[in-house]
Design an enzyme around this catalytic site. Structure first.
Site, PDB file in Angstrom:
ATOM      1  N   SER A   6       0.863  -1.176   0.000  1.00 58.67           N
ATOM      2  CA  SER A   6       0.000   0.000   0.000  1.00 58.67           C
ATOM      3  C   SER A   6       0.902   1.230   0.000  1.00 58.67           C
ATOM      4  O   SER A   6       1.909   1.222  -0.715  1.00 58.67           O
ATOM      5  CB  SER A   6      -0.915  -0.069   1.229  1.00 58.67           C
ATOM      6  OG  SER A   6      -1.804   1.000   1.235  1.00 58.67           O
ATOM      7  N   HIS A  12      -2.899  -1.149  -3.145  1.00 64.43           N
ATOM      8  CA  HIS A  12      -4.029  -0.256  -2.854  1.00 64.43           C
ATOM      9  C   HIS A  12      -3.828   1.018  -3.649  1.00 64.43           C
ATOM     10  O   HIS A  12      -2.729   1.547  -3.703  1.00 64.43           O
ATOM     11  CB  HIS A  12      -4.046   0.138  -1.378  1.00 64.43           C
ATOM     12  CG  HIS A  12      -4.373  -0.990  -0.469  1.00 64.43           C
ATOM     13  ND1 HIS A  12      -4.163  -0.927   0.879  1.00 64.43           N
ATOM     14  CD2 HIS A  12      -4.914  -2.202  -0.702  1.00 64.43           C
ATOM     15  CE1 HIS A  12      -4.555  -2.061   1.435  1.00 64.43           C
ATOM     16  NE2 HIS A  12      -5.000  -2.859   0.491  1.00 64.43           N
ATOM     17  N   ASP A  19      -4.135  -4.663   6.093  1.00 65.66           N
ATOM     18  CA  ASP A  19      -4.510  -5.593   5.035  1.00 65.66           C
ATOM     19  C   ASP A  19      -3.287  -6.454   4.682  1.00 65.66           C
ATOM     20  O   ASP A  19      -2.168  -5.951   4.628  1.00 65.66           O
ATOM     21  CB  ASP A  19      -4.973  -4.787   3.807  1.00 65.66           C
ATOM     22  CG  ASP A  19      -5.687  -5.648   2.779  1.00 65.66           C
ATOM     23  OD1 ASP A  19      -6.155  -6.744   3.135  1.00 65.66           O
ATOM     24  OD2 ASP A  19      -5.781  -5.206   1.615  1.00 65.66           O
TER      25      ASP A  19
END
Lengths: 189, 269
Positions: A15, A42, A135
């Site tokens: 991310s 992401h 995540d």
């Protein structure tokens, strides 16, 4: 056909702060790798083309567009499209999914990792990079449970340490690596 | 994780008891939905889950609702709606009557988006929107045209990006956290339960939209659904799919011409 069958699968998830890492890793990747690489980052909806182009510019490894039911081939890079989750069928086909966000994210790294663990078990090698949410941690533990390999960017070297740290708290990684080591680790798989 | 044998067993039992055939669903996606449902509802074993599905029709209904994905938005992918608005609708405008089918319409956001565009193109008076889904629950929501007010900011931005020039908030009335879309739109819509696996073509359409539904099917079932759309499309009609879906490698491909690089195909044969 036979030699193109996917027997091993490398996943890269990240991310915030992970794009810099990729820009560093990609140019050093060897061509002709014996497995596909699936990258899940992401990002904002609608940056698809730019991200694919950016990645394709940085590496000689072919970057293939992911559409529904794309069949993976070895030696290619696949980028999970924005606003979809990506799942794996056991035969190496990619299936897209537009269901609810997971960890506020779609694509979610957990979803990709868990699905890979279910479909490919011990043949999965997952690399988790910098990021600012958790995540990927559950996904790493599912991969580990199913006999796969977990490599995590050293939180100290990550732009955002929260994602790699969260994963390390949940699962014992097989390797913790610096940004500079990632490409050679992949090339040696 | 539910294993393959368990999924097969579930699919067979469901077909036998209820007549719903999920065998053509993507295994990865169907398996994930079932695992999540079992987790959310606290099942300890697959056997318990299976027996509940078998013995309680109400629970089976819940299963259908939960495994079908009902995530949708108004003017999702504004660029897609812009193409409809600027290219496809003006062409359909020459027809005396316009029939549109939203296959897998879920809670109806896409149907109301289309109705707004038809009205703005002055085509509403001669248009009819058919909206179908496998899940009767979502159709009830769609019929009401009531969506959460908190979504309107995003929808209104999507609307503007799609080329909309009006004040989006003029299309609904806000009340208690909900936005109710004007009934003049709903009057032009027909809602019905329809299963792409087992139900047949029921009319002839000029435009069929089925976006992000085929991704949950395997190749074979995708082909079946595409043939159903083909049977239901008038000559020179249009088929629109989701941004990552395609008719490539399907049996209907040779009868269709893609519109630029958009996920819109015209029936030419």
């Amino acid at each position: 056909m036979e030699e193109n069958q996917v027997k091993k699968l490398v996943l890269i998830g990240g991310s915030a702060g992970s794009l810099e890492v990729l820009m560093h890793v990609l140019p050093e990747l060897s061509t002709g790798l014996a497995f596909p690489i699936v990258i899940v980052l992401h990002r904002k909806h609608s940056d698809d083309l730019t991200l694919e182009e950016l990645i394709a510019m940085k590496t000689l490894v072919p970057v293939k567009e992911v559409e529904d039911k794309t069949v993976m081939t070895n030696g290619a890079i696949y980028i999970v499209p924005s606003d979809y989750h990506l799942l794996f069928e056991k035969d190496g086909t990619l299936a897209l999914d537009a269901s609810e966000k997971v960890n506020y994210s779609r694509p979610s790294i957990d979803v990709v990792f868990e699905s890979a663990a279910d479909a490919f078990g011990p043949s999965v090698i997952a690399i988790l990079l910098s990021g600012s949410n958790a995540d990927g941690a559950f996904g790493c533990s599912r991969i580990k449970e199913n006999g796969g390999t977990i490599i995590i960017q050293d939180p100290k070297s990550a732009g955002m340490s929260y994602m790699p740290s969260s994963a390390i708290q949940m699962v014992e990684p097989d390797m913790v690596v610096d940004m500079d080591e990632i490409a050679s680790v992949i090339n040696r798989i | 994780m539910t294993d393959e044998r368990e999924l097969d067993l579930l699919i067979n039992e469901v077909y036998e008891y209820y007549g719903y055939d999920f065998s053509g669903y993507s295994q990865a996606s169907f398996g994930r939905r079932i695992s999540r449902l079992m987790e959310v509802d606290g099942f300890k074993s697959f056997a318990d889950f299976l027996s509940k599905v078998r013995s309680e029709p109400e629970y089976f209904k819940r299963m259908v609702e939960e495994i079908t994905v009902n995530v949708t938005e108004m003017f999702r992918d504004p660029a897609f709606y812009r193409v409809l608005r600027t290219t496809i609708l003006p062409e359909l405008a020459t027809k005396p009557f316009i029939r549109i089918w939203h296959a897998g319409c879920s809670t109806g956001e896409e149907v109301y988006s289309m109705a707004i565009m038809l009205e703005e193109a002055n085509l509403m008076h001669k248009a009819l929107l058919y909206a179908t889904d496998i899940n009767p629950q979502v159709l009830e929501t769609a019929k009401k045209g009531i969506f959460p007010l908190r979504m309107m900011k995003e929808y209104s931005e999507n609307y503007v990006h799609s080329g909309g020039k009006n004040d989006f908030s003029g299309y609904y009335t806000a009340n208690y956290g909900f936005a109710k879309f004007n009934e003049r739109f709903t009057e032009k819509m027909v809602f019905a339960q329809h299963n792409l696996v087992s139900d047949r073509s029921f009319n002839e359409f000029d435009l069929i939209l089925c976006r992000n539904v085929l991704i949950y099917f395997d190749k074979q079932l995708q082909d079946h659904a595409l043939s159903l759309f083909d049977e239901s499309l008038a000559n020179l009609g249009y088929l629109a799919l989701g941004t990552k879906e395609s008719i490539k490698f399907s049996s209907i491909q040779k009868k269709y011409q893609q519109h630029d690089r958009d996920k819109i195909w015209k029936k030419i044969k």
